[in-house]
Design an enzyme around this catalytic site. Structure first.
Site, mmCIF file in Angstrom:
data_model
loop_
_atom_site.group_PDB
_atom_site.id
_atom_site.type_symbol
_atom_site.label_atom_id
_atom_site.label_comp_id
_atom_site.label_asym_id
_atom_site.label_seq_id
_atom_site.Cartn_x
_atom_site.Cartn_y
_atom_site.Cartn_z
ATOM 1 N N ASP A 201 -4.294 1.161 3.908
ATOM 2 C CA ASP A 201 -3.066 1.138 3.415
ATOM 3 C C ASP A 201 -2.201 2.442 3.441
ATOM 4 O OD1 ASP A 201 -4.673 2.523 1.816
ATOM 5 O OD2 ASP A 201 -3.727 1.714 -0.077
ATOM 6 N N GLU A 284 -13.826 13.512 -1.595
ATOM 7 C CA GLU A 284 -13.270 14.335 -0.544
ATOM 8 C C GLU A 284 -13.968 15.493 -1.117
ATOM 9 O OE1 GLU A 284 -11.075 12.692 -2.779
ATOM 10 O OE2 GLU A 284 -9.642 11.726 -1.704
HETATM 11 N N1 UDP Z 1 -11.486 -0.374 -0.539
HETATM 12 C C1 UDP Z 1 -12.556 -1.192 -0.516
HETATM 13 N N2 UDP Z 1 -13.134 -1.749 -1.662
HETATM 14 C C2 UDP Z 1 -12.552 -1.951 -2.616
HETATM 15 C C3 UDP Z 1 -11.316 -1.271 -2.846
HETATM 16 C C4 UDP Z 1 -10.898 -0.546 -1.849
HETATM 17 O O1 UDP Z 1 -13.022 -0.968 0.706
HETATM 18 O O2 UDP Z 1 -12.947 -2.585 -3.574
HETATM 19 C C5 UDP Z 1 -10.776 0.257 0.494
HETATM 20 C C6 UDP Z 1 -9.433 0.093 0.937
HETATM 21 O O3 UDP Z 1 -9.279 -1.099 1.628
HETATM 22 C C7 UDP Z 1 -8.893 1.263 1.327
HETATM 23 C C8 UDP Z 1 -9.822 2.214 0.591
HETATM 24 O O4 UDP Z 1 -10.838 1.784 0.177
HETATM 25 O O5 UDP Z 1 -9.024 1.386 2.832
HETATM 26 C C9 UDP Z 1 -9.231 3.048 -0.471
HETATM 27 O O6 UDP Z 1 -8.789 1.926 -1.535
HETATM 28 P P1 UDP Z 1 -7.349 2.054 -2.303
HETATM 29 O O7 UDP Z 1 -6.427 2.131 -1.308
HETATM 30 O O8 UDP Z 1 -7.499 0.875 -3.259
HETATM 31 O O9 UDP Z 1 -7.315 3.576 -3.231
HETATM 32 P P2 UDP Z 1 -6.250 4.464 -3.380
HETATM 33 O O10 UDP Z 1 -5.482 4.913 -2.172
HETATM 34 O O11 UDP Z 1 -5.359 3.878 -4.278
HETATM 35 O O12 UDP Z 1 -7.052 5.543 -4.010
HETATM 36 MN MN MN Z 2 -4.826 3.663 -0.587
#
Ligand code: UDP
Ligand code: MN
Length: 343
Positions: A201, A284
């Site tokens: 995203d 991280e």
């Molecule tokens: N993701 C996943 N399973 C989940 C939630 C998120 O594989 O149940 C993936 C999502 O597609 C993205 C990454 O993990 O590539 C980080 O998730 P998200 O963007 O929701 O986290 P944020 O950026 O808000 O920390």
């Molecule tokens: Mn994200």
């Protein structure tokens, strides 16, 4: 009699019809006028010849142009096909280090939109291998089709979130099993290159991937649109790391975002125990600590001493799953096919 005083003796009247051989215009001219007339005829003949030549040449040129256009459009179609397969864009010289991009992804209404955007960014990057790891027990056909269409070199993997993680207190460590699956794939299949964790995203400037590619061990750069500061970045003074700027430093030794660093494959392979912990908020930091021996002062500072934002931690608005389709009403319509493409 002036030389232009031409006397016409005969007429051409009787030359009509078949009697063409009698067609004549006997002229009696002064010799110098006759020479002038001959010269005129000659000039006219040359002009006519030039005219014909011009017509022929422009005709020839337009024919050549049409043929060239045809060749061009055929080539464009062929190129479009090739570009679609992306063989041109991705036939990188072998000496270039491969960038391994690990992307966790999961089924949701936004998934295909996010992956389309990311795929079409990665299509611009040569020598790239995309590891798309689905948070699912089986690969999703729509994702498989999308990946095949892009022509980017890729592997489509799965790593479902373990049940155990779903009941962890607080929010679950999103994307962690998928990133660890990507690391496992790299250990099994790669010997040199650079790995980068690219969530589905975020928004990536294609210049970022050349910063990633030049990573010797561990490199870092700023990430935009993070937390209350709007950015997460190493702080740089006189070309050296002076600390970190991030809305949430906490106890972290490496308070950086997932999109803000890359690690060389060679460096990773020398650290067989490096992995990403199932610890929300410390993914991280935990991973970078697991690369020990490695200290913050060894970080390679990229993006012009961390002065350029080449990646943004964008977040797409969550959408509710679409309402079910009234199949009785729309059975013979395009909606049947469209419904398969949305969640
Ligand atoms: N993701 C996943 N399973 C989940 C939630 C998120 O594989 O149940 C993936 C999502 O597609 C993205 C990454 O993990 O590539 C980080 O998730 P998200 O963007 O929701 O986290 P944020 O950026 O808000 O920390
Ligand atoms: Mn994200």
């Amino acid at each position: 009699m002036a030389y232009w005083d031409i006397q016409v003796y005969g007429t051409a009247a009787e030359s009509c019809g078949d009697n063409l051989k009698n067609w004549s215009l006997p002229l009696r001219l002064q010799p110098h006028a006759r020479r002038l007339l001959t010269a005129c005829w000659l000039l006219a003949a040359v002009a006519l010849l030039l005219l014909l030549l011009g017509v022929f040449r422009s005709d020839y040129a337009s024919q050549r142009r049409a043929a060239a256009l045809q060749r061009c459009s055929r080539a464009a179609v062929a190129l479009a096909f090739t570009a679609d397969r992306c063989q041109l864009l991705h036939s990188a010289p072998p000496q270039q280090r491969t960038v391994y991009v690990i992307t966790p992804t999961y089924r949701r209404p936004e998934q295909l939109a996010e992956l389309t955007r990311l795929a079409q960014t990665l299509m611009h990057v040569p020598a790239l291998h995309w590891l798309v790891v689905e948070d699912a027990a089986r690969t999703t056909p729509a994702v498989a089709e999308l990946l095949a269409r892009t022509g980017v070199r890729y592997d489509h993997l799965v790593a479902p979130m373990p049940e155990e993680c779903n009941i962890l207190p607080g929010s679950k460590p999103r994307g962690v099993p998928q990133r660890n699956r990507g690391l496992q794939w790299i250990r099994a299949n790669a010997s040199r290159g650079v790995l980068y964790f690219a969530d589905d995203d975020n928004s990536y400037d294609i210049r970022l991937f050349e910063e990633v590619r030049s990573t010797e061990r561990v490199a870092m750069w700023p990430v935009g649109l993070i937390g209350s500061y709007g950015i997460s970045t190493p702080v740089v003074v006189d070309g050296r790391l002076a600390g970190f700027y991030d809305g949430w430093i906490s106890e972290r030794k490496f308070p950086v975002d997932m999109a803000g660093f890359a690690v060389s494959v060679e460096f990773l392979l020398q650290r067989p125990n490096a992995f990403m912990p199932y610890e929300t908020g410390f993914e991280e930091d935990g991973f970078l600590k697991s690369l020990a021996p490695f200290e913050p002062n060894e970080i390679e500072l990229k993006a012009n001493n961390c002065s350029k934002v080449l990646v943004w931690h964008t977040q797409t608005k969550k959408n509710e799953p679409s309402a079910p389709l009234d199949i009785k009403k729309y059975n013979n319509t395009n909606l049947v096919l469209l419904k398969k493409q949305i969640v």
